[in-house]
Design a protein around this motif. Structure first.
Motif, PDB file in Angstrom:
ATOM      1  N   LEU A 195       5.496   8.768  -3.399  1.00  0.00           N
ATOM      2  CA  LEU A 195       5.039   8.428  -4.746  1.00  0.00           C
ATOM      3  C   LEU A 195       6.034   7.572  -5.528  1.00  0.00           C
ATOM      4  N   VAL A 196       7.235   7.352  -4.971  1.00  0.00           N
ATOM      5  CA  VAL A 196       8.279   6.598  -5.681  1.00  0.00           C
ATOM      6  C   VAL A 196       8.002   5.101  -5.580  1.00  0.00           C
ATOM      7  N   ASN A 197       7.898   4.439  -6.731  1.00  0.00           N
ATOM      8  CA  ASN A 197       7.669   2.991  -6.801  1.00  0.00           C
ATOM      9  C   ASN A 197       9.023   2.298  -6.965  1.00  0.00           C
ATOM     10  N   VAL A 198       9.600   1.830  -5.860  1.00  0.00           N
ATOM     11  CA  VAL A 198      10.946   1.277  -5.876  1.00  0.00           C
ATOM     12  C   VAL A 198      11.002  -0.008  -6.690  1.00  0.00           C
ATOM     13  N   LYS A 199      10.002  -0.889  -6.570  1.00  0.00           N
ATOM     14  CA  LYS A 199      10.024  -2.162  -7.304  1.00  0.00           C
ATOM     15  C   LYS A 199       9.993  -1.929  -8.815  1.00  0.00           C
ATOM     16  N   GLU A 200       9.222  -0.954  -9.251  1.00  0.00           N
ATOM     17  CA  GLU A 200       9.207  -0.631 -10.677  1.00  0.00           C
ATOM     18  C   GLU A 200      10.566  -0.109 -11.124  1.00  0.00           C
TER      19      GLU A 200
END
Length: 423
Positions: A410-415
């Protein structure tokens, strides 16, 4: 790539992994658990000594949980990352040397000294991790972080090999027996740790800015800690990653610290287990560096998820393991992914936090990692005691890999990278 890896400040930073991995291999994973079970706890059952070792590891973890975020904030406020790294490393070295004089059967004294040594080891890593932002740019974090772990596996493996030789053939080195050789190995750990810390002292850039007196740094650190905690609560990507990391690194740390104890509990010979650890170290050397390159190609999140899938398979396999050759096979598989999951976690986190606040943010990172170390060993030891089955103890660790991997998805790295660049 090689120009980066041979740059003085990068190599000097990575050599601290080479230095402190002597403690990780000999004390956490290798000879000390065997020494604790066979020499210091000879009059106790296998499950009881497992429980005592788990409690010692967890007690050290609790201390780091309480101190890590505070120390990280103080280090940033007082421009003291290197000073605090050396303070904790010195504590670890002194406690390790002190274990040389512990008498047979004195498991409680040894457990206390060992726990203090673990505090020194883990405490120094708070500031070591934070210093990555002083030696590399964000796009270099995956490779440089993997480089550190790679050197750690090689350095730790080399010293561990020497100490194993001393233990297997004590007469060659002038020792009366294997017990004396093992106790002397504790001294070699401290010397190795000290010598290879020196490049970091001299070549890694010092923190820039005004260096505050320590009492002002403490006051500023507590003030900044409150601010950072509020920021992390607002940064959904950072919070979610830390929760996922807390769960899955628990499983990784528990496997590292309790694998030898588990192998002995199900009847394997300690010499066979030592050989398996050596296999893990030397497989881990190239694998950690390759995982750093993999992280640059497919992203650190994808690399971590691959490693967690392997760990889930390994701990399930360990439940059914019957033959020592299976332990060797597991050692190879763990060596392929252990450094990868550790190094890519560090580099992913460095991407999603503001670099000028790396100390305090890595304080929280280490807090979550060490809080995991509080739960994992005790969970394994407790399950083993309650069920009288070490196999069920190791199987319980699969839950941590499953939950941690699910949250990491669930982790959005780009955000996270975008928000970190705006802070």
């Amino acid at each position: 790539m090689w120009k980066l890896l041979t740059e003085k400040k990068v190599l000097s930073w990575a050599l601290y992994d080479w230095a402190n991995s002597a403690f990780a291999t000999v004390m956490l994973a290798g000879l000390f658990p065997i020494f604790f079970k066979e020499y210091l706890s000879a009059d106790q059952s296998a499950t009881t000594s497992t429980f005592h070792l788990g409690v010692a590891n967890s007690a050290a973890g609790i201390v780091i949980v309480l101190l890590a975020p505070i120390l990280g904030a103080i280090a940033d406020a007082g421009q003291a990352r290197k000073r605090l790294l050396l303070s904790f490393a010195s504590l670890g070295m002194i406690m390790t040397v002190s274990l040389y004089g512990v008498a047979e059967g004195a498991w409680l004294t040894a457990a206390i000294l060992y726990a203090l040594g673990v505090i020194g080891f883990m405490g120094s890593l708070i500031f070591y991790d934070a210093l990555i932002v002083k030696v590399a740019r964000p796009e270099q974090y995956d490779l440089v972080s993997g480089y550190g772990y790679s050197l750690g596996y090689l350095g730790g493996g080399l010293l561990f090999s020497l100490d194993v030789l001393m233990t297997l053939y004590p007469a060659w080195f002038g020792f009366a027996d294997a017990g004396e050789a093992v106790r002397f190995s504790f001294i070699t750990v401290a010397i190795w740790w000290a010598v290879f810390t020196l490049p970091l002292v001299f070549n890694v850039p010092a923190d820039e800015g005004l260096r505050l007196p320590m009492f002002k740094a403490v006051r500023g650190g507590f003030r900044q800690l409150r601010t950072t905690f509020q920021e992390i609560r607002k940064l959904r990507v950072v919070s979610l990653f830390l929760l996922a990391y807390w769960l899955y690194i628990d499983g990784v740390d528990t496997v590292v610290r309790m694998a030898v104890d588990y192998g002995m509990s199900i009847g394997f010979d300690s010499n066979d287990l030592i050989i398996a650890l050596l296999i893990t170290q030397f497989v881990g050397f190239p694998a950690a560096l390759l995982f750093g390159m993999l992280g640059q190609k497919i992203g650190p999140k994808a690399g971590i998820l691959i490693a967690l899938g392997v760990y889930f398979f390994v701990t399930t396999w360990a439940y059914f393991m019957e033959e020592v050759y299976e332990f060797y096979m597991l050692a190879v598989v763990i060596g392929l992914v252990q450094g990868g999951v550790q190094s890519l976690s560090r580099s992913l986190y460095a991407r999603i936090i503001p670099p000028e606040k790396s100390g305090e943010f890595f304080g929280f990172y280490n807090m979550m990692g060490k809080f995991a170390a509080v739960i994992g060993p005790v969970m394994m030891g407790t399950v083993a005691m309650l069920t009288d089955s070490s196999r069920l103890g190791i199987l319980s660790i699969t839950l941590l890999f499953a939950l941690g991997g699910g949250l990491l998805l669930l982790v959005n790295v780009k955000e996270g990278e975008r928000i970190a660049g705006q802070l």
